[in-house]
Every structure is written in structure tokens, then in C-alpha cells.
Design a protein around this motif. Structure first.
Motif, mmCIF file in Angstrom:
data_model
loop_
_atom_site.group_PDB
_atom_site.id
_atom_site.type_symbol
_atom_site.label_atom_id
_atom_site.label_comp_id
_atom_site.label_asym_id
_atom_site.label_seq_id
_atom_site.Cartn_x
_atom_site.Cartn_y
_atom_site.Cartn_z
ATOM 1 N N ASP A 8 0.813 -1.214 0.000
ATOM 2 C CA ASP A 8 0.000 0.000 0.000
ATOM 3 C C ASP A 8 0.847 1.266 0.000
ATOM 4 N N CYS A 59 2.512 -3.712 4.043
ATOM 5 C CA CYS A 59 1.865 -2.460 4.430
ATOM 6 C C CYS A 59 2.624 -1.937 5.638
ATOM 7 N N TRP A 60 2.135 -0.851 6.206
ATOM 8 C CA TRP A 60 2.884 -0.171 7.282
ATOM 9 C C TRP A 60 3.359 -1.177 8.331
#
Ligand SMILES: O=P(O)(O)OC[C@H]1O[C@@H](O)[C@H](O)[C@@H]1O
Length: 170
Positions: A8, A59-60
Motif C-alpha cells: 500500500d 503495508c505499514w
């Protein structure tokens, strides 16, 4: 080998992992610039649908894409932050999607974790029954009991032998 990849966000870690994956085979789907639930779902669908042998989501934290991917029946997504976890995810869980934090892992560590995952090709046959049980969970609603549940004795020594790592306590 065909690998579906999605992240993302893009940074040095995602680029390093993508470069590593490209050397393994064909990266069949590069999901990006989308929200993490969609990334996880699309990579999961690629794997569950047979369009990819494995998936990698980033993602993060790695958690959101892992959770989303695991909603797709047939997906066994595992969040890993060190090589031993990734090896165990393949060996004992037959994980078919690797989830990585793009924020927390340095690029070289992210690649090391991915390497441990992809260099562990076969799950431990002793875990076949447990892995099959995961599929039994997929159609269960919140109120349904899991009738096939039974304790499975495990040996810490066997786990230690199969990875060369320290025994773990259960
Ligand atoms: O919804 P946003 O703020 O874009 O992202 C939140 C992060 O929270 C985590 O689970 C995911 O890793 C995602 O990257």
C-alpha cells in the motif's frame, strides 16, 4: 514460480523485496497505490484462485494486508519479521502468503525474511493434519462448534531439529 505482490506504499523495502521476488520467477500481480484491505484481498485472490503460487503483501505494519488476505478461503497469510518466523510459517503452517512490514523492516532484513520463506519449499508432513484443519475453519460461523477439534501433541525437540533453531515452549 508465480508470485503475486502488493503493497500500500512504496519505499526501499518494497523495492528490495520486489527485486528479490523478480529473481525467483514471475511476479504476476503488483498491487499498489490502493488501500490495504484491497491489496490483501487481491493478492489473496490471486493465490487462492491459482493465478499465483504464493503471495507477498506489505503495508505499514504488515498486519492489515495479512488480515485482509486471510479472509479469502484457501489463503494462509503469515506476518513475519525475522527469518525464523518465515521458515516456521512455511514449515508448520504451509503459509502461502507472506506479510511484511514496510515501515519496520530494513530492506535487507525484509529480503532475508522473504528468502527464508521462499527457501523453505515443503511443509513438515507431520503438520499436514493441522494444516488441513485450517480449511475446516473457513466455513464456520461464530456460533458453530468445531467438531473435529482434538489435541495434537507436539515435541519441542522435533521443532528444534527441523529448523536448527532453539526449542520453543508451547
Ligand atoms: O489506513 P492507513 O492509515 O492507510 O494505514 C494503516 C496501516 O495500518 C496497518 O494495518 C496497515 O499496515 C496500514 O498500512
Amino acid at each position: 514460480m508465480r508470485i503475486a505482490f502488493g503493497a500500500d506504499d512504496e519505499n526501499e523495502a518494497t523495492r528490495a523485496v520486489l527485486e528479490y521476488l523478480s529473481g525467483l520467477g514471475e511476479v504476476v500481480r503488483v498491487a499498489g497505490d490502493e488501500q490495504w484491505p484491497r491489496i490483501g484481498a487481491e493478492v489473496g485472490q490471486a493465490v487462492a484462485g491459482g493465478g499465483a503460487d504464493f503471495g507477498v503483501v506489505m503495508c505499514w505494519t504488515g498486519t492489515g494486508t495479512a488480515i485482509a488476505a486471510n479472509k479469502i478461503p484457501g489463503v494462509r497469510a503469515a506476518l513475519a519479521w525475522e527469518p525464523w518466523i518465515a521458515t516456521g510459517a512455511r514449515l508448520w503452517n504451509d503459509a502461502n502468503v507472506l506479510a511484511l512490514s514496510l515501515k519496520r523492516l530494513a530492506p535487507d532484513v525484509a529480503v532475508e525474511v522473504a528468502r527464508a520463506f521462499f527457501e523453505t519449499p515443503q511443509p513438515d508432513p507431520d503438520e499436514a493434519e493441522n494444516i488441513a484443519r485450517i480449511s475446516e475453519l473457513e466455513p464456520l460461523g461464530a456460533q458453530e462448534s468445531w467438531t473435529s477439534r482434538q489435541p495434537v501433541p507436539e515435541s519441542a525437540e522435533r521443532k528444534a531439529d527441523s529448523t536448527g533453531a532453539a526449542p520453543r515452549l508451547r
